[in-house]
Design a protein around this motif. Sequence first.
Motif, PDB file in Angstrom:
ATOM      1  N   LEU A 133      19.457  62.831  78.841  1.00  0.00           N
ATOM      2  CA  LEU A 133      19.082  63.641  77.683  1.00  0.00           C
ATOM      3  C   LEU A 133      17.892  64.537  78.014  1.00  0.00           C
ATOM      4  O   LEU A 133      17.854  65.710  77.610  1.00  0.00           O
ATOM      5  N   ALA A 134      16.923  64.000  78.729  1.00  0.00           N
ATOM      6  CA  ALA A 134      15.777  64.809  79.134  1.00  0.00           C
ATOM      7  C   ALA A 134      16.224  65.946  80.044  1.00  0.00           C
ATOM      8  O   ALA A 134      15.738  67.084  79.925  1.00  0.00           O
ATOM      9  N   TYR A 135      17.156  65.654  80.930  1.00  0.00           N
ATOM     10  CA  TYR A 135      17.724  66.693  81.805  1.00  0.00           C
ATOM     11  C   TYR A 135      18.380  67.789  80.973  1.00  0.00           C
ATOM     12  O   TYR A 135      18.137  68.976  81.188  1.00  0.00           O
ATOM     13  N   ALA A 136      19.205  67.383  80.015  1.00  0.00           N
ATOM     14  CA  ALA A 136      19.909  68.361  79.188  1.00  0.00           C
ATOM     15  C   ALA A 136      18.936  69.223  78.387  1.00  0.00           C
ATOM     16  O   ALA A 136      19.066  70.458  78.343  1.00  0.00           O
ATOM     17  N   ALA A 137      17.970  68.581  77.762  1.00  0.00           N
ATOM     18  CA  ALA A 137      17.027  69.316  76.914  1.00  0.00           C
ATOM     19  C   ALA A 137      16.166  70.273  77.723  1.00  0.00           C
ATOM     20  O   ALA A 137      15.748  71.320  77.209  1.00  0.00           O
ATOM     21  N   ASP A 138      15.911  69.918  78.972  1.00  0.00           N
ATOM     22  CA  ASP A 138      15.096  70.775  79.825  1.00  0.00           C
ATOM     23  C   ASP A 138      15.878  71.973  80.342  1.00  0.00           C
ATOM     24  O   ASP A 138      15.285  72.986  80.712  1.00  0.00           O
ATOM     25  N   ARG A 139      17.211  71.859  80.349  1.00  0.00           N
ATOM     26  CA  ARG A 139      18.053  72.899  80.935  1.00  0.00           C
ATOM     27  C   ARG A 139      18.434  74.008  79.953  1.00  0.00           C
ATOM     28  O   ARG A 139      18.994  75.013  80.360  1.00  0.00           O
ATOM     29  N   THR A 140      18.165  73.804  78.667  1.00  0.00           N
ATOM     30  CA  THR A 140      18.616  74.776  77.680  1.00  0.00           C
ATOM     31  C   THR A 140      17.665  74.828  76.497  1.00  0.00           C
ATOM     32  O   THR A 140      17.001  73.837  76.179  1.00  0.00           O
ATOM     33  N   ARG A 141      17.635  75.977  75.837  1.00  0.00           N
ATOM     34  CA  ARG A 141      16.891  76.114  74.589  1.00  0.00           C
ATOM     35  C   ARG A 141      17.717  75.664  73.405  1.00  0.00           C
ATOM     36  O   ARG A 141      17.214  75.554  72.284  1.00  0.00           O
ATOM     37  N   ARG A 142      19.014  75.433  73.616  1.00  0.00           N
ATOM     38  CA  ARG A 142      19.900  75.051  72.517  1.00  0.00           C
ATOM     39  C   ARG A 142      19.602  73.626  72.068  1.00  0.00           C
ATOM     40  O   ARG A 142      18.995  72.838  72.792  1.00  0.00           O
ATOM     41  N   ILE A 143      20.055  73.293  70.861  1.00  0.00           N
ATOM     42  CA  ILE A 143      19.838  71.949  70.342  1.00  0.00           C
ATOM     43  C   ILE A 143      20.714  70.966  71.104  1.00  0.00           C
ATOM     44  O   ILE A 143      21.903  71.200  71.317  1.00  0.00           O
ATOM     45  N   ILE A 144      20.130  69.865  71.508  1.00  0.00           N
ATOM     46  CA  ILE A 144      20.865  68.749  72.105  1.00  0.00           C
ATOM     47  C   ILE A 144      21.026  67.690  71.020  1.00  0.00           C
ATOM     48  O   ILE A 144      20.028  67.224  70.445  1.00  0.00           O
ATOM     49  N   LEU A 145      22.265  67.323  70.746  1.00  0.00           N
ATOM     50  CA  LEU A 145      22.561  66.355  69.700  1.00  0.00           C
ATOM     51  C   LEU A 145      23.010  65.029  70.293  1.00  0.00           C
ATOM     52  O   LEU A 145      23.714  64.999  71.306  1.00  0.00           O
ATOM     53  N   ILE A 146      22.609  63.946  69.630  1.00  0.00           N
ATOM     54  CA  ILE A 146      23.197  62.642  69.907  1.00  0.00           C
ATOM     55  C   ILE A 146      23.758  62.096  68.599  1.00  0.00           C
ATOM     56  O   ILE A 146      23.197  62.324  67.527  1.00  0.00           O
ATOM     57  N   GLU A 147      24.882  61.390  68.702  1.00  0.00           N
ATOM     58  CA  GLU A 147      25.598  60.963  67.506  1.00  0.00           C
ATOM     59  C   GLU A 147      26.025  59.502  67.617  1.00  0.00           C
ATOM     60  O   GLU A 147      26.809  59.161  68.507  1.00  0.00           O
ATOM     61  N   PRO A 148      25.561  58.645  66.731  1.00  0.00           N
ATOM     62  CA  PRO A 148      26.078  57.272  66.689  1.00  0.00           C
ATOM     63  C   PRO A 148      27.533  57.281  66.215  1.00  0.00           C
ATOM     64  O   PRO A 148      27.870  57.959  65.231  1.00  0.00           O
ATOM     65  N   LEU A 149      28.381  56.538  66.901  1.00  0.00           N
ATOM     66  CA  LEU A 149      29.788  56.407  66.520  1.00  0.00           C
ATOM     67  C   LEU A 149      30.046  54.994  66.016  1.00  0.00           C
ATOM     68  O   LEU A 149      29.551  54.024  66.599  1.00  0.00           O
ATOM     69  N   ASN A 150      30.839  54.880  64.960  1.00  0.00           N
ATOM     70  CA  ASN A 150      31.029  53.561  64.366  1.00  0.00           C
ATOM     71  C   ASN A 150      31.871  52.659  65.258  1.00  0.00           C
ATOM     72  O   ASN A 150      32.737  53.120  66.012  1.00  0.00           O
ATOM     73  N   ARG A 151      31.625  51.371  65.155  1.00  0.00           N
ATOM     74  CA  ARG A 151      32.236  50.384  66.039  1.00  0.00           C
ATOM     75  C   ARG A 151      33.728  50.202  65.794  1.00  0.00           C
ATOM     76  O   ARG A 151      34.441  49.662  66.652  1.00  0.00           O
ATOM     77  N   HIS A 152      34.227  50.634  64.648  1.00  0.00           N
ATOM     78  CA  HIS A 152      35.655  50.511  64.364  1.00  0.00           C
ATOM     79  C   HIS A 152      36.453  51.550  65.146  1.00  0.00           C
ATOM     80  O   HIS A 152      37.489  51.249  65.723  1.00  0.00           O
ATOM     81  N   ASP A 153      35.962  52.782  65.160  1.00  0.00           N
ATOM     82  CA  ASP A 153      36.650  53.861  65.851  1.00  0.00           C
ATOM     83  C   ASP A 153      36.310  53.924  67.331  1.00  0.00           C
ATOM     84  O   ASP A 153      37.126  54.384  68.135  1.00  0.00           O
ATOM     85  N   ALA A 154      35.109  53.531  67.681  1.00  0.00           N
ATOM     86  CA  ALA A 154      34.639  53.678  69.067  1.00  0.00           C
ATOM     87  C   ALA A 154      33.993  52.380  69.555  1.00  0.00           C
ATOM     88  O   ALA A 154      32.794  52.338  69.815  1.00  0.00           O
ATOM     89  N   PRO A 155      34.795  51.305  69.658  1.00  0.00           N
ATOM     90  CA  PRO A 155      34.220  50.034  70.099  1.00  0.00           C
ATOM     91  C   PRO A 155      33.623  50.147  71.495  1.00  0.00           C
ATOM     92  O   PRO A 155      34.207  50.764  72.387  1.00  0.00           O
ATOM     93  N   GLY A 156      32.431  49.590  71.655  1.00  0.00           N
ATOM     94  CA  GLY A 156      31.766  49.614  72.949  1.00  0.00           C
ATOM     95  C   GLY A 156      30.936  50.848  73.216  1.00  0.00           C
ATOM     96  O   GLY A 156      30.270  50.927  74.263  1.00  0.00           O
ATOM     97  N   TYR A 157      30.946  51.815  72.286  1.00  0.00           N
ATOM     98  CA  TYR A 157      30.153  53.023  72.503  1.00  0.00           C
ATOM     99  C   TYR A 157      28.675  52.668  72.504  1.00  0.00           C
ATOM    100  O   TYR A 157      28.208  51.868  71.692  1.00  0.00           O
ATOM    101  N   PHE A 158      27.932  53.281  73.415  1.00  0.00           N
ATOM    102  CA  PHE A 158      26.531  52.897  73.582  1.00  0.00           C
ATOM    103  C   PHE A 158      25.698  53.127  72.331  1.00  0.00           C
ATOM    104  O   PHE A 158      24.871  52.285  71.954  1.00  0.00           O
TER     105      PHE A 158
END
Length: 252
Positions: A122-147
């Motif tokens: 994430l630090a790499y991504a944010a340093d490489r661009t002025r654009r917004i870097i988003l992170i999104e929690p995904l629910n465990r029902h649709d995306a089991p095991g997602y970090f």
Amino acid sequence: MTRFSANLGFLWNDLPLPEAIRAAKDSGFHAVECHWPYETDASEIKAALEDTGLTMLGLNTLRGDVSAGENGLSALPGRQAEARAAIDLAIEYADAVDAAAIHVMAGKATGPKAHAVFLENLAYAADRTRRIILIEPLNRHDAPGYFLETTTQASGIIAELAISNLKLMFDCYHVGRSEGDVITRLTDLFLIVGHIQIASVPYRRQPDHGELHYPSIFSAISELGWRRPIGAEYKPDGPTEGSLGWMHQYTR
């Protein structure tokens, strides 16, 4: 008047992306967003955006080997080179179409090593661009095991990195399925929110279905001072055009 963005990963996904952009404009959307547009030449997307006057709000980094069940790369220990190649590709494409944000997908992982790798990428991504870097929690029902599972985990990462262009993608659908109390969570996290998405709970249909009372949610979003388009990321229960009745009452 509330403004909306058509998520073309689900809406008009039977059309080529340039045609889907034009369909979104014709149906009254104020912006568009997509999942993985990389098979379409960026110049075609740029031309469709210029023709319609719509803005591309965001796109996702590649998931990795989808046939093997991968759902992102950036929290996977030992996969940093692939993760950063996916970030670089997303930035290049976002620059070409002037997308406002890039959603960096974490992938299926757990534990302190995954946490450390995700922060580094994430630090790499944010340093490489002025654009917004988003992170999104995904629910465990649709995306089991997602970090990334909860807004609490996501807000902790954003606080730990303290990078100005790292923001939370607040998807009312995922929050509704995993945590509930959507309005309170949005209010508490509003200062770090970079984009808001909607769909019904639990079936991810258009937002006049299901458990969440979207008139109250839209009112809360407005009272908080949100003025950007809200992402309609739902799966229509038929042709997209026939699923838009919910939107017309807010955009008249």
